[in-house]
Design an enzyme around this catalytic site. Structure first.
Site, PDB file in Angstrom:
ATOM      1  N   TYR A 141       0.822  -1.213   0.000  1.00 43.06           N
ATOM      2  CA  TYR A 141       0.000   0.000   0.000  1.00 43.06           C
ATOM      3  C   TYR A 141       0.859   1.268   0.000  1.00 43.06           C
ATOM      4  O   TYR A 141       0.369   2.353  -0.273  1.00 43.06           O
ATOM      5  CB  TYR A 141      -0.937   0.038   1.215  1.00 43.06           C
ATOM      6  N   LYS A 188       3.269 -15.268   2.229  1.00 42.51           N
ATOM      7  CA  LYS A 188       3.215 -15.996   0.953  1.00 42.51           C
ATOM      8  C   LYS A 188       4.673 -16.296   0.604  1.00 42.51           C
ATOM      9  O   LYS A 188       5.196 -15.883  -0.435  1.00 42.51           O
ATOM     10  CB  LYS A 188       2.526 -15.085  -0.093  1.00 42.51           C
ATOM     11  N   ASP A 220      -3.331 -17.834   1.471  1.00 46.54           N
ATOM     12  CA  ASP A 220      -4.498 -18.500   0.865  1.00 46.54           C
ATOM     13  C   ASP A 220      -5.033 -19.588   1.798  1.00 46.54           C
ATOM     14  O   ASP A 220      -6.243 -19.712   2.002  1.00 46.54           O
ATOM     15  CB  ASP A 220      -4.172 -19.065  -0.535  1.00 46.54           C
ATOM     16  N   ASP A 244      -5.242  -6.616   6.140  1.00 45.15           N
ATOM     17  CA  ASP A 244      -6.443  -5.876   5.750  1.00 45.15           C
ATOM     18  C   ASP A 244      -7.545  -6.867   5.361  1.00 45.15           C
ATOM     19  O   ASP A 244      -8.686  -6.805   5.843  1.00 45.15           O
ATOM     20  CB  ASP A 244      -6.075  -4.977   4.556  1.00 45.15           C
TER      21      ASP A 244
END
Ligand code: NAD
Length: 358
Positions: A141, A188, A220, A244
């Site tokens: 972000y 990840k 995931d 988030d």
């Protein structure tokens, strides 16, 4: 003890729910002999109306001078079509200006609100109590981004420094120590370099805390596990974007957005506390908003910024007792028609009535 609290009610239902939180703070003053001094901050749409920007330098300065900030919510249709100016800029400005790099979001299933949980009974028979620790001022972000001149190519960049990872990991570790001593690092790492750096630092830091049981999960898988078996989690620590998304997912499991508090913290004790919901323009001004998320945000403030654990517990217990006694605002009815819901201020009064020293 004396504390300076900056109140930023904001827009829509913000002022309605903050008013209830202030009533709760008054009861804490009376019960425990503390003194809270308030400064009012005009932020979001209210600030745009007054000064043309969502957050002025002066307002930020006032926030910096306080011991903590309690924010209601900002935004609404009135300010949606302004060029380059958005009420939400107040949130980013306050987080950045106050150096708040970690966001704590508890997602607790209250036994009394089990009906409101969208998962099957058998998946939540033991309830759940999860704390998501999200990095707030780094990652994708805030990384380099851009779009090519012809508009056919765009990019965003995920970047993390060791220092950024260490400080949020520290919050995750400290939180786990105060709870069930279980930490899950969500990343990840099979794909992202930043995740691999995150794991290396986590591994190094966690060597110092043999009492903490920890594991790593790919994001995931984590999002799947949250709906499959939420009770397996205690503290989750993760990057800005993953946090988030996962915290919104976790919040939905609890049933109502009107129940969930949050805290944004930095190096010192100054923090910003707010419900996770927005300004709810559809119900603003009707006096029917659920004030519990904001009241629970006050409990987080007392604990994290002021170190007043007993006082925080008093509020949390009062909320639970009010729910157990069957008191509900409209958002918690879950289709029931045999009950006249309480107004915002009636719910605040119920919580206050149940607040007593242990
Ligand atoms: P929202 O959270 O304001 O409302 C979503 C739904 O939940 C609405 O139906 C609303 O009535 C209900 N709801 C929310 N809080 C409630 C409460 N305390 N009690 C009972 N019902 C409640 O989200 P939205 O509608 O997507 O956004 C409305 C505005 O709020 C937008 O301008 C958005 O940008 C802003 N927003 C602000 C924040 C913030 O200030 N932190 C967060 C999210 C959205």
């Amino acid at each position: 003890m004396d504390f300076k609290i900056a109140l930023a009610p904001g827009d829509g239902i913000g002022p309605e729910v903050v008013a209830e939180a202030v009533k709760v703070l008054k009861k804490i003053e009376e019960t425990f002999g503390h003194h809270f001094a308030y400064t009012e901050l005009t932020v979001g749409g209210a600030s745009i109306d007054k000064w043309g920007v969502a957050l002025t330098e002066e307002t930020l300065e006032k926030a910096k001078q306080s011991d903590s900030v309690l924010l209601g919510a900002v935004g609404g249709p009135k300010w949606e079509h302004l060029d380059g100016i958005r009420p939400e800029q107040a949130l980013l400005g306050l987080r950045e200006g106050l150096g708040l790099f970690t966001n704590l979001r508890p997602a607790t299933m209250y036994e009394e609100l089990k009906d409101a949980c969208p998962l099957k009974d058998e998946l939540v028979k033991n309830g759940f109590d999860i704390l998501i620790v999200r990095e707030l001022t780094g990652g994708i972000y805030f990384g380099k981004n851009g779009t090519s001149e012809d508009g056919t190519y765009a990019y965003d960049t995920e970047e993390y420094s060791e220092a950024e990872i260490r400080r949020v990991m520290k919050v995750g570790i400290q939180s786990a120590l105060l709870r069930d001593k279980k930490l899950t690092i969500v990343d990840k790492a099979n794909i992202l370099e930043t995740s691999r750096l995150w794991r290396k630092i986590a591994e190094e830091m966690l060597k110092e805390y043999p009492e903490i049981t920890y594991n790593y999960l790919y994001v995931d898988n984590a999002s799947m596990q949250l709906v499959k078996d939420p009770a397996q989690f205690d503290v989750i620590v993760t990057s800005n974007m993953f946090g988030d998304i996962l915290s919104d997912e976790a919040s939905m499991l609890t049933g109502s957005i009107g129940m969930l508090p949050s805290a944004s913290l930095g190096e010192g004790t100054l923090g910003m506390y707010e419900p996770i919901h927005g300004s709810a323009p559809d119900i603003a001004g009707k006096g029917i908003a659920n004030p519990l998320a904001t009241i629970l945000s006050v409990a987080m403030m007392l604990e994290h910024s002021f170190g007043l654990k007993e006082e925080a517990k008093t509020i949390e217990n009062a909320v639970k007792t009010a729910l157990k006694a069957g008191f509900r605002t409209g958002d918690l009815l879950n289709g029931r028609t045999d009950y006249k819901p309480l107004s915002t201020s009636e719910m605040g009064d119920k919580v206050i009535a149940f607040m007593q020293r242990a």
